[in-house]
Design a protein around this motif. Structure first.
Motif, PDB file in Angstrom:
ATOM      1  N   UNK A 198       0.863  -1.186   0.000  1.00 21.53           N
ATOM      2  CA  UNK A 198       0.000   0.000   0.000  1.00 21.53           C
ATOM      3  C   UNK A 198       0.893   1.226   0.000  1.00 21.53           C
ATOM      4  N   UNK A 199       0.796   2.027  -1.066  1.00 21.50           N
ATOM      5  CA  UNK A 199       1.688   3.158  -1.277  1.00 21.50           C
ATOM      6  C   UNK A 199       0.927   4.464  -1.049  1.00 21.50           C
ATOM      7  N   UNK A 200       1.549   5.423  -0.326  1.00 12.55           N
ATOM      8  CA  UNK A 200       0.914   6.742  -0.239  1.00 12.55           C
ATOM      9  C   UNK A 200       0.652   7.259  -1.655  1.00 12.55           C
ATOM     10  N   UNK A 201      -0.505   7.888  -1.861  1.00 11.85           N
ATOM     11  CA  UNK A 201      -0.910   8.336  -3.193  1.00 11.85           C
ATOM     12  C   UNK A 201       0.176   9.170  -3.879  1.00 11.85           C
ATOM     13  N   UNK A 202       0.798  10.088  -3.119  1.00 11.48           N
ATOM     14  CA  UNK A 202       1.817  10.975  -3.708  1.00 11.48           C
ATOM     15  C   UNK A 202       2.988  10.157  -4.256  1.00 11.48           C
ATOM     16  N   UNK A 203       3.348   9.090  -3.541  1.00  8.35           N
ATOM     17  CA  UNK A 203       4.451   8.236  -3.988  1.00  8.35           C
ATOM     18  C   UNK A 203       4.055   7.444  -5.236  1.00  8.35           C
ATOM     19  N   UNK A 204       2.820   6.935  -5.239  1.00 12.10           N
ATOM     20  CA  UNK A 204       2.330   6.140  -6.369  1.00 12.10           C
ATOM     21  C   UNK A 204       2.297   6.988  -7.642  1.00 12.10           C
ATOM     22  N   UNK A 205       1.888   8.243  -7.497  1.00 14.07           N
ATOM     23  CA  UNK A 205       1.763   9.121  -8.671  1.00 14.07           C
ATOM     24  C   UNK A 205       3.125   9.453  -9.279  1.00 14.07           C
ATOM     25  N   UNK A 206       4.196   9.244  -8.508  1.00 11.69           N
ATOM     26  CA  UNK A 206       5.542   9.563  -8.994  1.00 11.69           C
ATOM     27  C   UNK A 206       6.288   8.322  -9.480  1.00 11.69           C
ATOM     28  N   UNK A 211      -1.173  -0.526 -10.020  1.00 14.28           N
ATOM     29  CA  UNK A 211      -2.209  -0.308  -9.021  1.00 14.28           C
ATOM     30  C   UNK A 211      -3.330  -1.282  -9.333  1.00 14.28           C
ATOM     31  N   UNK A 212      -3.762  -2.044  -8.340  1.00 17.97           N
ATOM     32  CA  UNK A 212      -4.700  -3.119  -8.614  1.00 17.97           C
ATOM     33  C   UNK A 212      -5.416  -3.531  -7.338  1.00 17.97           C
ATOM     34  N   UNK A 241       7.262   5.547 -11.981  1.00 16.63           N
ATOM     35  CA  UNK A 241       7.177   5.451 -13.452  1.00 16.63           C
ATOM     36  C   UNK A 241       6.318   4.273 -13.939  1.00 16.63           C
ATOM     37  N   UNK A 242       6.442   3.129 -13.274  1.00 11.69           N
ATOM     38  CA  UNK A 242       5.660   1.951 -13.689  1.00 11.69           C
ATOM     39  C   UNK A 242       4.166   2.209 -13.486  1.00 11.69           C
ATOM     40  N   UNK A 243       3.849   2.871 -12.385  1.00  9.32           N
ATOM     41  CA  UNK A 243       2.438   3.117 -12.079  1.00  9.32           C
ATOM     42  C   UNK A 243       1.873   4.221 -12.967  1.00  9.32           C
ATOM     43  N   UNK A 244       2.713   5.162 -13.363  1.00  5.26           N
ATOM     44  CA  UNK A 244       2.276   6.214 -14.288  1.00  5.26           C
ATOM     45  C   UNK A 244       1.850   5.573 -15.617  1.00  5.26           C
ATOM     46  N   UNK A 245       2.677   4.606 -16.069  1.00  4.00           N
ATOM     47  CA  UNK A 245       2.383   3.931 -17.334  1.00  4.00           C
ATOM     48  C   UNK A 245       1.008   3.255 -17.293  1.00  4.00           C
ATOM     49  N   UNK A 246       0.655   2.696 -16.120  1.00  9.11           N
ATOM     50  CA  UNK A 246      -0.619   1.993 -16.023  1.00  9.11           C
ATOM     51  C   UNK A 246      -1.731   2.914 -15.499  1.00  9.11           C
ATOM     52  N   UNK A 247      -1.520   4.232 -15.706  1.00  5.48           N
ATOM     53  CA  UNK A 247      -2.569   5.230 -15.491  1.00  5.48           C
ATOM     54  C   UNK A 247      -3.081   5.316 -14.047  1.00  5.48           C
ATOM     55  N   UNK A 248      -2.143   5.304 -13.112  1.00 10.16           N
ATOM     56  CA  UNK A 248      -2.507   5.404 -11.701  1.00 10.16           C
ATOM     57  C   UNK A 248      -3.250   6.713 -11.411  1.00 10.16           C
ATOM     58  N   UNK A 249      -2.981   7.730 -12.241  1.00 10.77           N
ATOM     59  CA  UNK A 249      -3.598   9.046 -12.023  1.00 10.77           C
ATOM     60  C   UNK A 249      -5.113   9.015 -12.188  1.00 10.77           C
ATOM     61  N   UNK A 278      -6.353   6.660  -1.003  1.00 12.16           N
ATOM     62  CA  UNK A 278      -5.021   6.900  -0.453  1.00 12.16           C
ATOM     63  C   UNK A 278      -4.919   6.161   0.873  1.00 12.16           C
ATOM     64  N   UNK A 279      -4.052   5.201   1.043  1.00 10.77           N
ATOM     65  CA  UNK A 279      -3.021   4.773   0.099  1.00 10.77           C
ATOM     66  C   UNK A 279      -3.582   3.987  -1.086  1.00 10.77           C
ATOM     67  N   UNK A 280      -2.708   3.759  -2.070  1.00  9.17           N
ATOM     68  CA  UNK A 280      -3.084   3.002  -3.264  1.00  9.17           C
ATOM     69  C   UNK A 280      -2.482   1.603  -3.170  1.00  9.17           C
TER      70      UNK A 280
END
Ligand SMILES: [Zn+2]
Length: 236
Positions: free
Chosen positions: A161-169, A200-201, A171-179, A186-188
């Protein structure tokens, strides 16, 4: 709020719980091992048992953030202490299928640079659509080999479980449209498969890709420009 044990332990098959709500739509428990339909994964089936009764659960859904156990029959009264038991064989097949789909998406991204555009799963049978220009039976056979090779590498599957701010930064999660995940989340919850996939799943997965078994690519078809479908099947 229902304590969702499936989010932290996919292998939990049953739990004691107390009924905190019950109407035509479903039964609400204070805690549950049932996975509510979402992220392409079907909801769990199973049974609720109590001192002098039981009811089969035909589906599990989430409505306005609340987990609803959809009964096939008369629900227990509010306050009843129940034993909640999922249909484990079906759930385990879904866990293996869900993990197989993540590895499939990782292989297609790694080797062909194509993103996922959609997908769905049933126990031991699934389809996934990709942003590919073309597809063929031969392509499917090649992917089948790459997919099984990746699964056989026995990657551990880790849930964190990642704090949202960390997840948004990430790179792997950005690719899978975490935004695109709603802002209040939060957390994600993040599912990481060894060195090959991270996204994120919310779903339930096996603990190691070796548990998936061999996967067959059973179909390849075009669903339009830059949208190609692949069907897979697992051994039961
Ligand atoms: Zn997933």
């Amino acid at each position: 709020m229902t304590e969702d044990l499936s989010a932290i332990d996919a292998y939990a098959r049953e739990t004691d719980a107390t009924v905190v709500g019950a109407d035509d739509e479903g039964i609400v428990l204070d805690r549950t091992v049932f996975y509510a339909r979402g992220g392409g994964q079907p909801g769990d089936t199973g049974v609720l048992m109590w001192e002098d009764g039981s009811v089969a659960i035909a589906d599990t859904v989430k409505r306005a953030g609340i987990v609803l156990h959809v009964p096939r029959g008369e629900p227990p009264a509010v306050g009843t202490v129940v034993r909640a038991v999922i249909d484990w064989d079906r759930r385990y097949q879904l866990m293996r299928t869900h993990t197989a789909l993540h590895v499939l998406s990782a292989v297609i991204w790694r080797d062909f640079g194509a993103k996922v555009t959609g997908g769905s799963m049933e126990p031991c049978r699934a389809r996934m659509d990709f942003e590919l220009e073309g597809i063929s039976v031969e392509f499917g056979k090649g992917v089948e080999e790459r997919l099984n090779a990746a699964l056989a590498e026995a990657h551990p599957v880790d849930v964190s479980f990642l704090p949202r701010s960390e997840a948004l930064a990430d790179p792997d999660l950005i690719r899978t449209k975490v935004s695109l995940i709603p802002e209040h989340v939060d957390p994600i919850r993040v599912v990481t498969i060894g060195t090959i996939d991270r996204q994120a799943d919310g779903g339930t997965h096996v603990a190691n890709t070796s548990e998936v078994g061999r996967v067959r690519v059973t179909g390849t078809e075009s669903k339009g420009k830059d949208n190609k479908r692949m069907r897979i099947e697992l051994d039961p």
